[in-house]
Design a protein around this motif. Structure first.
Motif, short mmCIF file in Angstrom:
data_model
loop_
_atom_site.label_atom_id
_atom_site.label_comp_id
_atom_site.label_asym_id
_atom_site.label_seq_id
_atom_site.Cartn_x
_atom_site.Cartn_y
_atom_site.Cartn_z
N ALA A 299 7.60 1.98 0.96
CA ALA A 299 7.39 3.37 1.37
C ALA A 299 5.91 3.56 1.65
N PRO A 300 5.50 3.83 2.88
CA PRO A 300 4.07 3.93 3.20
C PRO A 300 3.34 4.99 2.39
N ARG A 301 4.05 6.05 2.01
CA ARG A 301 3.40 7.09 1.20
C ARG A 301 3.50 6.80 -0.29
N GLY A 302 4.10 5.68 -0.63
CA GLY A 302 4.31 5.34 -2.04
C GLY A 302 3.40 4.24 -2.55
N VAL A 303 2.12 4.26 -2.15
CA VAL A 303 1.14 3.30 -2.68
C VAL A 303 0.42 3.97 -3.84
N PHE A 304 0.57 3.41 -5.04
CA PHE A 304 0.01 4.02 -6.25
C PHE A 304 -0.92 3.05 -6.95
N ILE A 305 -2.01 3.59 -7.51
CA ILE A 305 -2.93 2.81 -8.33
C ILE A 305 -2.89 3.38 -9.74
#
Length: 375
Positions: A299-305
């Motif tokens: 999911a392109p909007r689902g990049v989490f740090i």
């Protein structure tokens, strides 16, 4: 209508019914971690009194990325300064210490010229014992540890004042064993180094020892003094003059390898543990290390740090790579050692999993790539 066509339509109806049942059970499909919505909603819940997610949530923009980088840098420097400030106070340079070798000379001037106390005069060398004392002829036991040579000279002359005419004393710390500092570990030239007026800071000492065999960002500097110790990354010390603390006699400096990593999980092409092998690693560089996102699952909007910091609340930062400026923001945001990069699955990935299951049962081949099928 032919019998073959009727049979084919019946099979398709069964396939559709099976697919509907599988889609209804998407919640039970295997996943690498929480969905995009789950992470965002939990982060929003954490901001309310009833929330129990236990972390702060923030969407990354260019401004927030810059602010987070600045805050992280200031926090590391502040922690290092606090650690070094907590070291016990130590004797300043130029004081006599245990183990030092003192050279003492006594003489008595007179009107006819300078005459030694007794030919050829009193000229002795004395080692300071573990109790900080020396035994000097005509004077007896004398406490010298922690004192300057000038202070010891005055004490000797005061004791001998009544035994001759204006007796003089000269004290030289000929072998200032206590005035050395030990450098060990990853130094190019480990050993004992004397402190001088021109070389008293932490970086001075490391330079005398030939520097670290490792890169600055990969080296931890640990200072031990009086049973206490403090440490900081060498790159942090070289970048902040306030951390280049004065070194005291008797200190021990140890250069250690700084083994740092960051982690990647979820819909990425190369999940796992990765070395943090630079002074700073941007999120763009980290994404390149893991070969980017899986274009058929992520999911392109689902990049989490995910980030946990000592003395601070744990945090989750979201990057939306579906936006045009996403990679510019990623290039500004600095990944920290210990960070976890997690990329969630796109909703269409669940459809892909269902179709793969159907394909395995019915023998249907050729699932369109835009449905998320990994080829």
């Amino acid at each position: 209508m032919s019998r073959a066509l009727s049979t084919r339509r019946a099979c398709l109806r069964l396939l559709a019914l099976g697919g509907s049942a599988l889609l209804a059970g998407c919640a039970a499909l295997p996943e690498a971690g929480p969905s995009t919505g789950a992470v965002i909603n939990s982060g929003a819940a954490a901001k309310t009194p009833a929330g129990d997610a236990g972390y702060n949530f923030m969407t990354l923009t260019e401004d927030t990325a810059r602010a987070l980088n600045q805050a992280s840098g200031d926090g590391a420097a502040a922690a290092a300064l606090s650690a070094f400030a907590a070291l016990p106070s130590a004797l300043p340079l130029g004081r006599i210490g245990i183990g030092d070798l003192l050279h003492v000379t006594l003489w008595e001037p007179n009107p006819a010229g300078t005459t030694l106390l007794s030919p050829p005069g009193l000229d002795v060398s004395l080692r300071v014992d573990p109790s900080g004392m020396v035994e000097l002829p005509y004077v007896g036991a004398l406490a010298v540890a922690g004192r300057t040579p000038l202070s010891v000279e005055r004490t000797i002359m005061a004791v001998l004042a009544g035994q001759g005419h204006n007796i003089q004393a000269a004290v030289l710390d000929a072998q200032a064993v206590s005035g050395t500092v030990i450098v060990q570990g990853e130094a190019n030239r480990p050993g004992a180094y004397p402190l001088t007026a021109g070389a008293q800071s932490l970086l001075d000492l490391i330079a005398l020892a030939g520097g670290s065999r490792l890169a600055d960002y990969d080296t931890i500097v640990r200072v031990s003094r009086g049973g206490a110790r403090a440490q900081a990354p060498l790159s942090c010390i070289t970048g902040n003059s306030a951390l280049d603390i004065p070194i005291a006699p008797g200190d021990a400096v140890l250069l250690l390898p700084r083994r740092l990593e960051f982690y990647a999980f979820g819909a990425v092409n190369h999940p796992g543990l990765f070395p943090y092998d630079s002074a700073n690693i941007s999120l763009v560089e980290a994404l390149a290390d893991i070969y980017g996102l899986q274009d058929n699952l992520a999911a392109p909007r689902g990049v989490f740090i995910y980030r946990r910091q000592a003395g601070a609340a744990q945090s989750v930062y979201q990057l939306d790579l579906s936006q045009a400026e996403g990679f510019f923001i990623a290039d500004l945001f600095v990944v920290r050692p210990g960070d976890v990069i997690y990329v969630s699955d796109a909703p269409v990935a669940d459809v892909s999993k269902v179709l793969q299951t159907i394909s395995g049962i019915s023998g249907v081949a050729g699932i369109p790539r835009n449905f998320g099928a990994p080829y």
